[in-house]
Design an enzyme around this catalytic site. Structure first.
Site, mmCIF file in Angstrom:
data_model
loop_
_atom_site.group_PDB
_atom_site.id
_atom_site.type_symbol
_atom_site.label_atom_id
_atom_site.label_comp_id
_atom_site.label_asym_id
_atom_site.label_seq_id
_atom_site.Cartn_x
_atom_site.Cartn_y
_atom_site.Cartn_z
ATOM 1 N N HIS A 72 0.815 -1.220 0.000
ATOM 2 C CA HIS A 72 0.000 0.000 0.000
ATOM 3 C C HIS A 72 0.843 1.262 0.000
ATOM 4 O O HIS A 72 0.379 2.328 -0.346
ATOM 5 C CB HIS A 72 -0.864 0.082 1.267
ATOM 6 C CG HIS A 72 -1.780 -1.064 1.435
ATOM 7 N ND1 HIS A 72 -2.577 -1.523 0.439
ATOM 8 C CD2 HIS A 72 -2.034 -1.852 2.519
ATOM 9 C CE1 HIS A 72 -3.297 -2.545 0.886
ATOM 10 N NE2 HIS A 72 -2.976 -2.766 2.139
ATOM 11 N N GLU A 123 -3.534 3.032 1.575
ATOM 12 C CA GLU A 123 -2.947 3.493 0.313
ATOM 13 C C GLU A 123 -3.254 4.969 0.089
ATOM 14 O O GLU A 123 -2.381 5.750 -0.294
ATOM 15 C CB GLU A 123 -3.496 2.655 -0.857
ATOM 16 C CG GLU A 123 -2.862 3.077 -2.183
ATOM 17 C CD GLU A 123 -3.526 2.441 -3.390
ATOM 18 O OE1 GLU A 123 -3.905 1.264 -3.319
ATOM 19 O OE2 GLU A 123 -3.645 3.134 -4.414
ATOM 20 N N ASN A 223 -10.537 -3.968 -1.830
ATOM 21 C CA ASN A 223 -10.725 -4.400 -3.223
ATOM 22 C C ASN A 223 -11.673 -5.588 -3.300
ATOM 23 O O ASN A 223 -12.407 -5.745 -4.261
ATOM 24 C CB ASN A 223 -9.376 -4.654 -3.912
ATOM 25 C CG ASN A 223 -8.748 -5.973 -3.532
ATOM 26 O OD1 ASN A 223 -9.110 -6.998 -4.065
ATOM 27 N ND2 ASN A 223 -7.814 -5.947 -2.576
#
Ligand code: F3S
Length: 652
Positions: A72, A123, A223
């Site tokens: 990240h 991130e 995700n």
């Protein structure tokens, strides 16, 4: 029933690399620490810990042990501090994330950065913390618009837009298209990771065909959550972290020809995916063995099994229309409705302009709400896809089409053509630079399609200018085919030069030389006409090769020469006014438009060396007409002839 695993699922290259680096380091140093969990998967983290890879929450906690920065990435200050305080730092930041850091780090302090993503995701925190300027995390277009509206970001300042690598690509394309249309100052970088986009695309493609999607991954993996959201738009979707959580009873309610899809997030190990697959397979084999009858045909016959699900294309019959929506029948137990905004892209259209009771239309299910027995549908989404296909054909055939200007946006206008939005850039509207695009609003326009792309949720670009050019070219070709000498036109003066004026006679401009402007003497054309004057002209000559037309504005009925020859004859003694003096004589005006020449030898009975010493411009003189050349429109005058006859009279 059968199981299909999405082509791209499980570990992405960035995660694979981070795990490989961590395992290698653990082997070398005995124990290593990762700043935060290396991947968002509880089981994989536990496996790593067994191998000597321990997750810590702060640099101090690493206690001098080799420290791994995970894929990240981290804010710049955190990276610098780690390097100051820990002897060995292994940077496993994914290359794609590093690329984003580089973009935002290179910005000047005065710029602004927009990061599409979750502000709490490590991130995004790392990207914002690496920017050289103020950076804002936004989840959607509304949050971006708010930043412009409250002045946090200036509409004319330097601004860049990037996205978290795992952001839904189709959402990113939709948002960036809107940002591009509204805020020209924003530089947009597509930083959605290809591995993510491909995984999402494969999942989407499978979900469209599947009756049930199983999404496997850690609960904290953003995700994986996004994969579940995407799949949920198309079919029933279940999010599990392992095979134990599989809702096997759901399988019994599925049709015998159903596809069950499996996809997994970037941090899901292959062994977890396999376990899920094997467990499902076991159950399906059991069900298939139990049910030997062909349920499929029975289910087909039963209306109640016409199941609606998000993304399903249906034929809908319009039952009623109101100002806000159309109620439709879709052959299912739910009542369907389509709100005005989902019927059309045209903000000016009413529901009743688009559909009427009895119409059968194609629509797609947007949401099913079984608690109230309704299904929300969209017509415009189906139209948009059909529209894209149709407009691609229009582009290929270079056809000119017609639509109505529905909206003026930054940088151009939007025309609605068969319910599809076509963007026409200002430079292609045919409106001169600085002109008002608003004048086109709600007007029908003819245009050509110059670009059709499926990217950014479908984008079509048109050009009114090209359609106009084609019309003009055709008119010009027709003009050159039909033009004749002597043809008359009513034209408008476009420009004035010292040698003549250019006159707009429709498809082309013709030149009227100064001498052809009027029968009278002209100093400069601007003394006779001005730009915008309407004048009658006749074609003198033309050259289709060089695209030139020579015109005359002289009216033959006013030809002064005709008047002259009817009123005057050779031998007449008349009064004339000297209008110019040359080396070989003086010109004197007899009537406006007809000058005669008094040759130097005809000025006096005496020898004249310098004409100006005996005659002056403006002087009225008595002269005799000694010659009329009707072919060449020339008149010869003589003062000397009068002097001689006076002398002979005196002699007599
Ligand atoms: Fe990198 Fe893309 Fe994976 S950004 S960490 S390869 S999802």
């Amino acid at each position: 029933m059968y199981i299909e695993i999405a082509e791209k699922s499980g570990f992405c290259p960035g995660v694979k690399r981070a795990i490989a680096l961590a395992e290698e380091a653990a082997e070398k140093y005995g124990e290593v620490c990762t700043l935060g969990e290396l991947i968002h998967n509880e089981r994989a983290v536990a496996e790593l810990e067994k191998k000597g890879v321990r997750a810590v929450q702060s640099i101090e906690e690493a206690d001098g042990k080799p420290l791994i920065i995970r894929s990240h990435g981290v804010p710049r200050a955190v990276g610098e501090e780690a390097r100051r305080r820990v002897p060995t730092v292994i940077d496993a930041t994914c290359t794609f994330v590093k690329k984003i850091h580089k973009i935002v780090a290179g910005l000047p302090e005065s710029a602004k950065a927009i990061v599409l993503g979750d502000k709490n995701h490590p991130e995004v925190i790392g990207i914002i913390g690496s920017a050289g300027c103020t950076a804002y995390a936004c989840r959607d277009i509304d949050e971006i618009e708010k930043l412009f509206a409250d002045g946090s970001i200036a509409a004319d300042g330097e601004t860049v837009l990037v996205a978290q690598t795992t952001f839904d690509r189709s959402k990113f394309l939709d948002i960036s298209r809107k940002v591009g249309e509204k805020y020209g100052c924003v530089r947009i970088y597509d930083t959605v990771c290809d591995a993510t986009a491909q995984r999402q695309e494969c999942a989407r493609e499978l979900a469209k065909r599947a009756a049930l999607m199983i999404v496997v991954g850690g609960r904290s993996s953003s995700n994986t959550r996004k994969l579940a959201d995407i799949c949920g738009e198309y079919c029933e979707t279940v999010f599990v972290t392992s095979a134990e959580e599989l809702p096997l009873q759901v399988l019994k309610s599925l049709r015998s020809d159903s596809i069950i899809g499996i996809t997994a997030g970037a941090s899901t190990p292959a062994y977890t995916i396999k376990e899920v697959h094997d467990r499902m397979n076991e159950e399906i084999t059991k069900i298939n063995n139990e049910n030997e009858e062909d349920f499929a045909s029975l289910l087909e016959q039963d209306q109640s099994f016409n199941r609606l699900y998000t993304g399903k294309r249906v034929k809908a019959t319009v039952v009623s229309v109101s100002k806000k929506e159309a109620v439709v029948e879709v052959g299912a137990k739910q009542t369907g409705y389509i709100v005005r905004e989902e019927l059309t892209n045209d903000p000016n259209a009413e529901v009743s302009d688009i559909v009427k009771p009895g119409d059968v239309i194609d629509a797609v299910v947007v949401k099913v709400d079984d608690s109230v027995g309704t299904a929300a549908l969209s017509k415009k989404r189906v139209d948009a896809q059909l529209g894209l296909e149709k407009l691609q054909e229009v582009k290929d055939s270079a056809e000119t089409i017609e639509g109505t200007v529905a909206q003026v946006v930054k940088g151009g206008v939007i025309v609605i053509y068969e319910n599809t939005r076509v963007f026409i850039p200002a430079s292609h509207t045919g409106v001169p630079r600085g002109g008002k695009l608003d004048d086109l609003l709600k007007k029908p326009v003819k245009f050509k399609i110059i670009e059709v792309t499926n990217e950014r949720g479908g984008r079509v670009v048109g050009s009114i200018r090209q359609a106009n050019k084609e019309v003009r070219d055709a008119e010009r070709a027709k003009f050159w085919e039909s033009i004749e000498v002597g043809q008359k036109f009513e034209g408008e003066v476009r420009s004035i030069e010292s040698y003549g004026v250019f006159v707009d006679i429709g498809p082309v401009d013709g030149l009227v030389h100064t001498a052809d402007l009027t029968w009278n003497r002209v100093g400069h054309p601007k003394d006779i006409v001005k730009v915008g004057d309407k004048i009658s002209v006749v074609v003198k000559s033309f050259d289709p090769e060089k695209k030139r037309v020579s015109l005359s504005a002289k009216d033959p009925n006013d030809n002064p020469w005709t008047k002259f020859v009817s009123e005057y004859q050779k031998g007449d003694v008349i009064k004339a006014t000297v209008v110019s003096i040359t080396e070989f004589g003086a010109f004197a005006q007899i009537i406006p438009g007809v000058d005669g020449l008094i040759h130097i030898s005809q000025i006096s009975t005496e020898r004249v060396a310098n004409i100006a010493s005996v005659l002056a411009v403006g002087q009225e003189v008595e002269v005799k007409i000694i010659e009329i050349d009707e072919e060449k429109n020339r008149v010869s005058l003589s003062i000397k002839a009068l002097m001689e006859s006076e002398a002979s009279d005196e002699e007599e």
